[in-house]
Design a protein around this motif. Structure first.
Motif, PDB file in Angstrom:
ATOM      1  N   ALA A   8       0.835  -1.208   0.000  1.00 20.17           N
ATOM      2  CA  ALA A   8       0.000   0.000   0.000  1.00 20.17           C
ATOM      3  C   ALA A   8       0.865   1.252   0.000  1.00 20.17           C
ATOM      4  O   ALA A   8       0.594   2.211  -0.735  1.00 20.17           O
ATOM      5  N   SER A   9       1.920   1.240   0.794  1.00 21.64           N
ATOM      6  CA  SER A   9       2.809   2.408   0.868  1.00 21.64           C
ATOM      7  C   SER A   9       3.511   2.678  -0.455  1.00 21.64           C
ATOM      8  O   SER A   9       3.686   3.824  -0.860  1.00 21.64           O
ATOM      9  N   LEU A  10       3.925   1.611  -1.119  1.00 23.88           N
ATOM     10  CA  LEU A  10       4.621   1.762  -2.395  1.00 23.88           C
ATOM     11  C   LEU A  10       3.687   2.214  -3.517  1.00 23.88           C
ATOM     12  O   LEU A  10       4.118   2.877  -4.459  1.00 23.88           O
ATOM     13  N   CYS A  11       2.429   1.841  -3.417  1.00 20.60           N
ATOM     14  CA  CYS A  11       1.498   2.053  -4.534  1.00 20.60           C
ATOM     15  C   CYS A  11       0.475   3.144  -4.268  1.00 20.60           C
ATOM     16  O   CYS A  11      -0.431   3.348  -5.083  1.00 20.60           O
ATOM     17  N   VAL A  12       0.628   3.865  -3.202  1.00 19.30           N
ATOM     18  CA  VAL A  12      -0.404   4.797  -2.763  1.00 19.30           C
ATOM     19  C   VAL A  12      -0.752   5.871  -3.792  1.00 19.30           C
ATOM     20  O   VAL A  12      -1.883   6.319  -3.853  1.00 19.30           O
ATOM     21  N   MET A  44      -9.097   4.815  -7.375  1.00 19.79           N
ATOM     22  CA  MET A  44      -8.341   4.528  -8.602  1.00 19.79           C
ATOM     23  C   MET A  44      -6.987   3.898  -8.272  1.00 19.79           C
ATOM     24  O   MET A  44      -6.567   2.947  -8.920  1.00 19.79           O
ATOM     25  N   HIS A  45      -6.326   4.406  -7.226  1.00 21.38           N
ATOM     26  CA  HIS A  45      -5.047   3.816  -6.812  1.00 21.38           C
ATOM     27  C   HIS A  45      -5.240   2.341  -6.463  1.00 21.38           C
ATOM     28  O   HIS A  45      -4.463   1.483  -6.899  1.00 21.38           O
ATOM     29  N   CYS A  46      -6.270   2.046  -5.673  1.00 25.63           N
ATOM     30  CA  CYS A  46      -6.547   0.658  -5.275  1.00 25.63           C
ATOM     31  C   CYS A  46      -6.793  -0.215  -6.491  1.00 25.63           C
ATOM     32  O   CYS A  46      -6.254  -1.321  -6.598  1.00 25.63           O
ATOM     33  N   ILE A  76      -4.781  -3.569   2.231  1.00 23.92           N
ATOM     34  CA  ILE A  76      -4.230  -2.613   1.260  1.00 23.92           C
ATOM     35  C   ILE A  76      -5.281  -1.569   0.903  1.00 23.92           C
ATOM     36  O   ILE A  76      -5.020  -0.358   0.937  1.00 23.92           O
ATOM     37  N   ILE A  77      -6.471  -2.036   0.565  1.00 22.99           N
ATOM     38  CA  ILE A  77      -7.538  -1.113   0.152  1.00 22.99           C
ATOM     39  C   ILE A  77      -7.885  -0.153   1.279  1.00 22.99           C
ATOM     40  O   ILE A  77      -7.956   1.063   1.079  1.00 22.99           O
ATOM     41  N   MET A 141       0.188   4.653   7.309  1.00 18.24           N
ATOM     42  CA  MET A 141      -0.010   5.162   5.955  1.00 18.24           C
ATOM     43  C   MET A 141      -0.121   6.677   5.984  1.00 18.24           C
ATOM     44  O   MET A 141       0.517   7.378   5.190  1.00 18.24           O
ATOM     45  N   LYS A 142      -0.929   7.197   6.896  1.00 16.00           N
ATOM     46  CA  LYS A 142      -1.117   8.651   6.998  1.00 16.00           C
ATOM     47  C   LYS A 142       0.190   9.340   7.353  1.00 16.00           C
ATOM     48  O   LYS A 142       0.537  10.370   6.773  1.00 16.00           O
ATOM     49  N   ALA A 143       0.912   8.780   8.310  1.00 17.64           N
ATOM     50  CA  ALA A 143       2.172   9.400   8.746  1.00 17.64           C
ATOM     51  C   ALA A 143       3.175   9.468   7.604  1.00 17.64           C
ATOM     52  O   ALA A 143       3.810  10.504   7.387  1.00 17.64           O
ATOM     53  N   SER A 144       3.298   8.384   6.867  1.00 15.98           N
ATOM     54  CA  SER A 144       4.268   8.393   5.769  1.00 15.98           C
ATOM     55  C   SER A 144       3.809   9.271   4.625  1.00 15.98           C
ATOM     56  O   SER A 144       4.625   9.943   3.989  1.00 15.98           O
TER      57      SER A 144
END
Length: 148
Positions: A8-12, A44-46, A76-77, A141-144
């Motif tokens: 998820a982090s790589l594809c966000v 769309m990212h998902c 991930i979603i 996810m939010k922090a990064s």
């Protein structure tokens, strides 16, 4: 969950158009129409993540059982969708309250002389709770994402 967080982090932001959801909705962009004006970019990212991983050479999840695949996919979603800012304030409130409760409990134990060296006793979340673990994934996810 670690694998899901990493993917998820790589594809966000895969396929990000550079426009906000509001702009896409206001202009009637095809992405807004596809996702019914709801979290257009995040949805769309998902979608793109799993379209790419549907190719055998890109399927990082090919060795997972169906049940594990569904769990990772859900994580991930939810992780990517959590980046929509509409729920950000309530997320921060839950995080702040959880940390304050943990701090108060820690202070009580310290005052009572029952401090415990085990880190598990100082976590503000229940590791056995799927909801709490997803909350931690979403927080990471939010922090990064916000740190960029």
């Amino acid at each position: 969950e670690c694998l899901a967080l990493l993917i998820a982090s790589l594809c966000v932001n895969v396929g990000h158009s550079g426009f906000t959801n509001e702009f896409l909705v206001t202009t009637g962009h095809s992405t807004a129409r596809t996702y019914n004006d709801q979290m257009c970019q995040e949805n769309m990212h998902c979608s793109l993540v799993f379209q790419v991983m549907s190719h055998p050479s890109c399927n990082l999840l090919h060795s997972l059982s169906n049940e594990d695949f569904r769990k990772v996919r859900k994580t991930i979603i939810q992780g990517i969708l959590s980046l929509n800012m509409k729920g950000h304030a309530s997320h921060l409130t839950r995080l702040r309250v959880s940390c304050e409760i943990c701090q108060l409990e820690s202070e009580k134990r310290s005052e009572a002389g029952t401090s415990d060296a085990s880190l598990d006793n100082y976590l503000p979340f229940d590791k056995s709770s799927e909801e709490d673990r997803q909350f931690v994934v979403n927080t990471m996810m939010k922090a990064s994402h916000l740190a960029k």
